[in-house]
Motif scaffolding. Structure first.
Motif, short mmCIF file in Angstrom:
data_model
loop_
_atom_site.label_atom_id
_atom_site.label_comp_id
_atom_site.label_asym_id
_atom_site.label_seq_id
_atom_site.Cartn_x
_atom_site.Cartn_y
_atom_site.Cartn_z
N PRO A 1 40.10 42.93 50.83
CA PRO A 1 39.39 42.95 49.54
C PRO A 1 40.15 43.76 48.48
CG PRO A 1 37.92 43.49 51.34
CD PRO A 1 39.31 43.41 51.89
N GLY A 2 39.72 43.61 47.23
CA GLY A 2 40.41 44.28 46.13
C GLY A 2 40.24 45.78 46.14
N LEU A 3 41.21 46.44 45.61
CA LEU A 3 41.17 47.90 45.50
C LEU A 3 40.48 48.25 44.19
CD1 LEU A 3 42.25 50.52 46.84
CD2 LEU A 3 44.27 50.27 45.39
N VAL A 4 39.47 49.14 44.26
CA VAL A 4 38.76 49.53 43.04
C VAL A 4 39.40 50.80 42.50
CG1 VAL A 4 36.55 50.24 42.07
CG2 VAL A 4 36.63 48.49 43.85
N ILE A 5 39.83 50.74 41.25
CA ILE A 5 40.46 51.91 40.63
C ILE A 5 39.49 52.46 39.59
CG2 ILE A 5 42.38 52.72 39.22
CD1 ILE A 5 44.07 50.51 40.56
#
Length: 72
Positions: A1-5
């Motif tokens: 899944p995407g990395l949340v920044i």
């Protein structure tokens, strides 16, 4: 899944420090003075700032006696 920044917290703009060459050919950095009022006579710094602009660079006044020509 995407990395949340996490977005960076908003900070006041830092005072930018410029790096350039002064009229004596010395590489220096300084923080520009906005609204600096200098005597109107023609000085080496005035001539250097004009030459810098004519060559397509930005000039930054550090003081009435010193101007930096930004090479970028």
């Amino acid at each position: 899944p995407g990395l949340v920044i996490d977005p960076e917290p908003t900070k006041p703009d830092p005072v930018i420090e410029y790096l350039g060459t002064n009229q004596d050919g010395v590489v220096r950095s300084c923080k520009p003075h906005d609204g600096i009022v200098c005597p109107a006579e023609i000085t080496r710094a005035n001539v250097y700032a004009q030459n810098c602009k004519e060559e397509g660079h930005e000039s930054v006044w550090c003081s009435c006696e010193e101007v930096l020509c930004l090479d970028q």
